[in-house]
Write a protein that holds these residues in place. Structure first.
Motif, PDB file in Angstrom:
ATOM      1  N   ASP A 220     -58.927 -11.730 -15.395  1.00 53.40           N
ATOM      2  CA  ASP A 220     -57.722 -10.915 -15.216  1.00 53.40           C
ATOM      3  C   ASP A 220     -57.787 -10.014 -13.990  1.00 53.40           C
ATOM      4  OD1 ASP A 220     -56.739 -12.072 -17.438  1.00 53.40           O
ATOM      5  OD2 ASP A 220     -57.014 -10.357 -18.762  1.00 53.40           O
ATOM      6  N   LEU A 221     -58.839  -9.199 -13.900  1.00 53.51           N
ATOM      7  CA  LEU A 221     -58.892  -8.199 -12.830  1.00 53.51           C
ATOM      8  C   LEU A 221     -59.071  -8.846 -11.469  1.00 53.51           C
ATOM      9  CD1 LEU A 221     -61.047  -5.426 -14.568  1.00 53.51           C
ATOM     10  CD2 LEU A 221     -58.564  -5.657 -14.458  1.00 53.51           C
ATOM     11  N   ALA A 222     -59.924  -9.868 -11.388  1.00 53.74           N
ATOM     12  CA  ALA A 222     -60.127 -10.563 -10.114  1.00 53.74           C
ATOM     13  C   ALA A 222     -58.873 -11.313  -9.698  1.00 53.74           C
ATOM     14  CB  ALA A 222     -61.312 -11.520 -10.217  1.00 53.74           C
ATOM     15  N   ASP A 233     -50.698  -8.269  -1.350  1.00 53.80           N
ATOM     16  CA  ASP A 233     -49.825  -8.519  -2.493  1.00 53.80           C
ATOM     17  C   ASP A 233     -50.475  -7.919  -3.742  1.00 53.80           C
ATOM     18  OD1 ASP A 233     -48.191  -9.431  -4.479  1.00 53.80           O
ATOM     19  OD2 ASP A 233     -48.634 -11.555  -4.202  1.00 53.80           O
ATOM     20  N   THR A 234     -50.023  -6.728  -4.136  1.00 53.78           N
ATOM     21  CA  THR A 234     -50.595  -6.053  -5.303  1.00 53.78           C
ATOM     22  C   THR A 234     -49.671  -6.143  -6.514  1.00 53.78           C
ATOM     23  OG1 THR A 234     -49.637  -3.945  -4.569  1.00 53.78           O
ATOM     24  CG2 THR A 234     -51.890  -4.445  -3.864  1.00 53.78           C
ATOM     25  N   SER A 235     -48.747  -7.098  -6.504  1.00 49.04           N
ATOM     26  CA  SER A 235     -47.768  -7.201  -7.591  1.00 49.04           C
ATOM     27  C   SER A 235     -48.432  -7.457  -8.935  1.00 49.04           C
ATOM     28  CB  SER A 235     -46.748  -8.300  -7.283  1.00 49.04           C
ATOM     29  OG  SER A 235     -47.393  -9.558  -7.136  1.00 49.04           O
ATOM     30  N   ARG A 236     -49.600  -8.101  -8.942  1.00 47.86           N
ATOM     31  CA  ARG A 236     -50.283  -8.394 -10.205  1.00 47.86           C
ATOM     32  C   ARG A 236     -51.615  -7.671 -10.320  1.00 47.86           C
ATOM     33  NH1 ARG A 236     -48.959 -14.840 -11.242  1.00 47.86           N
ATOM     34  NH2 ARG A 236     -46.714 -14.671 -10.841  1.00 47.86           N
ATOM     35  N   LEU A 237     -51.825  -6.670  -9.490  1.00 47.31           N
ATOM     36  CA  LEU A 237     -53.072  -5.903  -9.555  1.00 47.31           C
ATOM     37  C   LEU A 237     -53.017  -4.960 -10.751  1.00 47.31           C
ATOM     38  CD1 LEU A 237     -55.777  -5.062  -8.302  1.00 47.31           C
ATOM     39  CD2 LEU A 237     -54.518  -3.441  -6.877  1.00 47.31           C
ATOM     40  N   ASP A 238     -54.058  -4.982 -11.554  1.00 50.71           N
ATOM     41  CA  ASP A 238     -54.131  -4.100 -12.713  1.00 50.71           C
ATOM     42  C   ASP A 238     -54.002  -2.649 -12.251  1.00 50.71           C
ATOM     43  OD1 ASP A 238     -55.772  -2.297 -14.623  1.00 50.71           O
ATOM     44  OD2 ASP A 238     -55.447  -4.120 -15.791  1.00 50.71           O
ATOM     45  N   PRO A 239     -53.034  -1.892 -12.799  1.00 51.54           N
ATOM     46  CA  PRO A 239     -52.825  -0.521 -12.308  1.00 51.54           C
ATOM     47  C   PRO A 239     -54.006   0.392 -12.554  1.00 51.54           C
ATOM     48  CG  PRO A 239     -51.453  -0.979 -14.229  1.00 51.54           C
ATOM     49  CD  PRO A 239     -52.036  -2.286 -13.800  1.00 51.54           C
ATOM     50  N   VAL A 240     -54.772   0.134 -13.617  1.00 54.42           N
ATOM     51  CA  VAL A 240     -55.955   0.962 -13.870  1.00 54.42           C
ATOM     52  C   VAL A 240     -57.013   0.684 -12.814  1.00 54.42           C
ATOM     53  CG1 VAL A 240     -57.797   1.476 -15.502  1.00 54.42           C
ATOM     54  CG2 VAL A 240     -55.470   1.103 -16.330  1.00 54.42           C
ATOM     55  N   ASP A 557     -47.381   5.136 -18.812  1.00 54.97           N
ATOM     56  CA  ASP A 557     -48.126   4.738 -17.620  1.00 54.97           C
ATOM     57  C   ASP A 557     -49.520   4.267 -18.029  1.00 54.97           C
ATOM     58  OD1 ASP A 557     -48.782   4.520 -14.840  1.00 54.97           O
ATOM     59  OD2 ASP A 557     -49.778   6.449 -14.969  1.00 54.97           O
ATOM     60  N   PRO A 558     -50.015   3.167 -17.450  1.00 54.38           N
ATOM     61  CA  PRO A 558     -51.319   2.640 -17.865  1.00 54.38           C
ATOM     62  C   PRO A 558     -52.497   3.563 -17.579  1.00 54.38           C
ATOM     63  CG  PRO A 558     -50.048   0.974 -16.674  1.00 54.38           C
ATOM     64  CD  PRO A 558     -49.331   2.271 -16.494  1.00 54.38           C
ATOM     65  N   GLY A 588     -47.433   1.902 -20.882  1.00 59.26           N
ATOM     66  CA  GLY A 588     -48.851   1.937 -20.536  1.00 59.26           C
ATOM     67  C   GLY A 588     -49.686   0.898 -21.235  1.00 59.26           C
ATOM     68  N   ILE A 589     -49.066  -0.142 -21.782  1.00 58.58           N
ATOM     69  CA  ILE A 589     -49.800  -1.107 -22.602  1.00 58.58           C
ATOM     70  C   ILE A 589     -50.927  -1.792 -21.833  1.00 58.58           C
ATOM     71  CG2 ILE A 589     -48.148  -2.975 -22.121  1.00 58.58           C
ATOM     72  CD1 ILE A 589     -48.670  -3.931 -25.008  1.00 58.58           C
ATOM     73  N   VAL A 590     -50.723  -2.003 -20.524  1.00 58.88           N
ATOM     74  CA  VAL A 590     -51.781  -2.625 -19.724  1.00 58.88           C
ATOM     75  C   VAL A 590     -53.020  -1.726 -19.684  1.00 58.88           C
ATOM     76  CG1 VAL A 590     -52.392  -3.418 -17.416  1.00 58.88           C
ATOM     77  CG2 VAL A 590     -50.146  -3.937 -18.337  1.00 58.88           C
ATOM     78  N   GLY A 591     -52.820  -0.411 -19.666  1.00 56.66           N
ATOM     79  CA  GLY A 591     -53.952   0.515 -19.674  1.00 56.66           C
ATOM     80  C   GLY A 591     -54.707   0.483 -20.981  1.00 56.66           C
ATOM     81  N   ALA A 592     -53.989   0.338 -22.101  1.00 56.09           N
ATOM     82  CA  ALA A 592     -54.671   0.243 -23.395  1.00 56.09           C
ATOM     83  C   ALA A 592     -55.477  -1.047 -23.497  1.00 56.09           C
ATOM     84  CB  ALA A 592     -53.650   0.318 -24.526  1.00 56.09           C
TER      85      ALA A 592
END
Length: 782
Positions: A220-222, A233-240, A557-558, A588-592
């Protein structure tokens, strides 16, 4: 010695061009926001000074530097005055002053940028930079020009490429900043596409899309990070992860910069020189690589600036005379300011120029000094480049963010060795993926290994408590840090102070940060329930066991919810509850989910708003998770947590707020302590539960709907709570918590804690002895 390589640190530095460029830059920055007349006066004065200095220079050459600086000031201010006059007298500005409804024909100039502010129901919004071509106002079509910033729904502009001509209806608004010359257009409908974007923008879109597809097999993160390294292109970069990179001083890796371009061209030149290709052909290949980089990363001002800076740095280093590249850097600065005067106040431009100058002037000497102290060549260069770049850009970062990173240099030193490998392999994947997705995916898989290392470095250093420290912001803070950095450099030249500084740095990195984390006093012993400080929203945690918790909502917010869960040591979420799908509860679900295992997800019965449904589905789909809605009476036993579902009996329709009233209402029991969790249930839902005779008694009440006025006093009284907790954001636009609600709680004798004033709020103890611990509001400011 005859034939010996020249020492780059021994060259004499010609600073006249640099001083002239700095003068032009400063003059343009000061004149931004001034009247046209003031700019013309300053330009005329600069011309007079330049002429006088040129005459005096015939007798004394020292006056030539002043003349050059004055003429550079006039060179950038004269066209700027013309642009300013044209912008402030344009039709767009006049229509914006009247808040006119128009139909505008625009050419998009950059990718849509997501905004923190959201639309109705939490729908994501974007900011789109464009140039006007014509407007229809009050029934009349006018040809016009000028810069426009479009504020619109993100869904409406998904897939719109730079260079695309569009027609859009909206209301013109004057700029919020009086010094700006760009009007805003609040879009009222999706854009109508006119024609097609230029071929190079279409090509860039294809390459970027295929690179994302080629990265699909990475973790996921990579998967989100690699496109950011290659083309920004940071459209899919994990915000955390993005926030961790920011704290670790690694943000430049995911911003298109001269480093990316330099690595690509440098790698190509190394190969061509090994093959003994002639210099002319090497230069041509380098130019084509730069052109390809600009196309793939999009020819925006930041990308073109990066390409210019990369060419200057490479040119200086290739000739073995990096300091002789300083005049070229100065000329590039003046040229870029002529092309885009707004760069004078652009922090990214400042950091790009300063970092390039540091690589040219400071890094070679430091690298040589480290080699003399028997540090391996590659490591010496990495340390020198990272330290020099961080030293000169830290004041700019401090001025903007009001914080200074303590871990930027070690983080960059550890990241530097793999950046080149990831960049070269990633660029190859981007180029080959459109030709063969399989080949591109294979190369992206190889690139994924160094990217994994970058993720680990960013996660570790960005996750340290105290990775950054507060510092005064603004110009005063920047100057103070500049003086402090200068003092450190001077002291480091002497053996005694250098040893003291090294010992202090070691203590800070190896002792202070771990000790600070271990002695923070958080989380408190025996905590049962925590209301996380996530701003205007809910993120609630019930302790289910060691490193395990039930999460109730995830805030807007994540980053804040991840911070809270990380501080509590939660790595496993056997049950995630989404009371309803408003953005302040699910945004913020991506952060959880970040680096945590989630077993199951439940939510309220109403699948609205659509934006919340889409956010949740997008986050859960890659993990194979699905949301289910439990009926009243359902029970969940998760470790030390027992949950009873009290409502709602159905999804509400026709109330003041259907999503709020359709919130899941839960009562949790943790080690005998009962906690009522009503989400955002309002008067209609509360009265329905009272009428149904639902047992609401609890020791702790999470006050409904952030303390809004839409609560029934009988509902609050029926809880018989001993402690009330309000999850609410400071200075929110809704007036939460309501003074009426606070008065009701006081009349009921229930003490209240608020996340906007107290930060994270933890409830500890047992039914007979409850205590509340606080983790101040500073905890949520990363």
């Amino acid at each position: 010695m005859k034939g010996a390589a020249p020492d780059p640190t021994a060259e004499r530095i010609d600073v006249r061009a640099a001083c002239a460029a700095a003068s032009a830059w400063l003059a343009l920055a000061v004149c931004t926001g001034r009247s046209v007349r003031a700019v013309v006066v300053v330009a005329a004065l600069a011309l007079v000074i330049g002429a006088v200095a040129t005459v005096l220079a015939r007798a004394d050459g020292r006056w030539a530097a002043l003349g050059l600086a004055a003429f550079c000031v006039a060179l950038v201010l004269i066209p700027f005055a013309g642009r300013l006059f044209h912008a402030r007298t344009s039709l767009l500005v006049a229509l914006a002053a009247r808040h006119a409804a128009v139909t505008a024909e625009l050419t998009v100039t950059a990718d849509p940028r997501p905004l923190a502010a959201t639309g109705v129901g939490g729908a994501p919004r974007v900011l789109v930079a464009a140039d006007a071509r014509a407007v229809v106002a009050f029934g009349v079509r006018h040809g016009t020009d000028g810069a426009v910033l479009v504020l619109a729904s993100a869904a409406d502009w998904d897939g719109v490429l730079p260079g695309q001509r569009v027609r859009v209806d909206g209301v013109l608004q004057p700029p919020l900043d009086a010094s700006a010359t760009t009007v805003a257009l609040a879009a009222r409908a999706p854009p109508t596409l006119l024609g097609r974007p230029p071929w190079w923008q279409r090509l860039a879109g294809v390459v970027r899309a295929d690179l994302r597809r080629a990265c699909a097999g990475l973790p996921d993160l990579a998967r989100g990070l690699l496109p950011g390294l290659i083309d920004g292109d940071t459209s899919r970069l994990d915000p955390v992860l993005q926030q961790r990179f920011r704290l670790a001083g690694l943000t430049h890796l995911v911003a298109v910069s001269g480093t990316n371009c330099s690595i690509l061209v440098g790698a190509l030149l190394v190969v061509l020189r090994r093959l003994r290709v002639r210099p002319g052909w090497c230069a041509l290949a380098g130019m084509l690589t730069v052109a390809g980089f600009v196309v793939v990363a999009r020819p925006s001002p930041s990308v073109l600036r990066a390409a210019v800076m990369a060419c200057i740095a490479l040119g200086g280093l290739a000739r073995g005379r990096p300091r002789r590249a300083l005049p070229a850097l100065a000329a590039a600065v003046v040229g870029l300011l002529l092309w885009d005067p707004a760069l004078a106040q652009d922090a990214g431009f400042a950091m790009s120029v300063l970092a390039t100058a540091a690589i040219l002037l400071i890094a070679p000497g430091w690298s040589a000094a480290l080699r003399r102290r028997h540090l391996p060549g590659g490591l010496a260069e990495a340390v020198a480049v990272a330290a020099a770049a961080h030293l000169v850009t830290a004041p700019v970062i401090a001025a903007i963010a009001g914080r200074v990173s303590l871990v930027a240099i070690p983080a960059n030193v550890l990241a530097e060795p793999v950046v080149a490998m990831a960049t070269v392999l990633g660029f190859l994947a981007a180029v080959l993926a459109p030709l063969s997705l399989g080949v591109g995916a294979s190369i992206a898989w190889l690139a994924g290994w160094p990217v994994r290392w970058l993720v680990r470095v960013g996660e570790y250093f960005g996750g340290l408590d105290g990775a950054t420290v507060p510092w005064p912001g603004g110009l005063d803070g920047a100057l103070a840090l500049l003086v402090a950095a200068g003092a450190v450099v001077v002291l480091a030249r002497r053996t005694g102070p250098r040893r003291v500084l090294a010992a202090g740095a070691a203590v800070a990195l190896l002792v202070q940060l771990p000790v600070r984390s271990a002695t923070s006093g958080w989380p408190p012993a025996g905590w049962l329930f925590v209301a996380c400080d996530v701003g205007q929203g809910d993120a609630l945690v019930l302790r289910a066991g060691p490193h395990s918790a039930v999460e109730i909502d995830t805030g807007p917010d994540p980053v804040p919810v991840d911070r809270c869960l990380r501080g509590l040591g939660v790595t496993d979420i056997p049950l995630l509850v989404l009371t309803h799908l408003h953005l302040d509860h699910v945004g913020g679900i991506v952060g959880a989910l970040h680096q945590r295992h989630v077993a199951q997800v439940i939510a309220g019965p109403l699948a609205e708003p659509a934006s919340g449904v889409a956010d949740v589905d997008r986050a859960l789909a890659p993990r194979g998770l699905h949301v289910r809605s439990p009926p009243p009476g359902a029970r969940f036993d998760v470790g030390d947590v027992h949950l009873d579902v009290l409502g709602p009996p159905r999804a509400y329709h026709g109330t003041r707020s259907d999503p709020n009233n359709s919130s899941l209402v839960l009562r949790a029991t943790v080690h005998g302590v009962r906690i009522l969790l009503p989400g955002d249930a309002e008067i209609e839902a509360q009265q329905a539960m009272l009428a149904a005779g639902v047992d609401l008694r609890a020791d702790v009440l999470k006050v409904p709907h952030h303390g809004s006025a839409y609560s029934d006093e009988r509902f609050l009284a029926a809880v018989h709570a001993r402690v009330g907790v309000i999850s609410v954001g400071a200075n929110n636009d809704y007036g939460h918590p309501s003074p009426r609600l606070l008065q009701l709680m006081a009349r009921l004798g229930v003490p209240v804690r608020r996340t906007d004033r107290d930060g994270d709020v933890a409830v500890c103890g047992s039914p007979g002895h409850l205590t509340v611990s606080l983790h101040g509001v500073a905890a949520s400011t990363a």
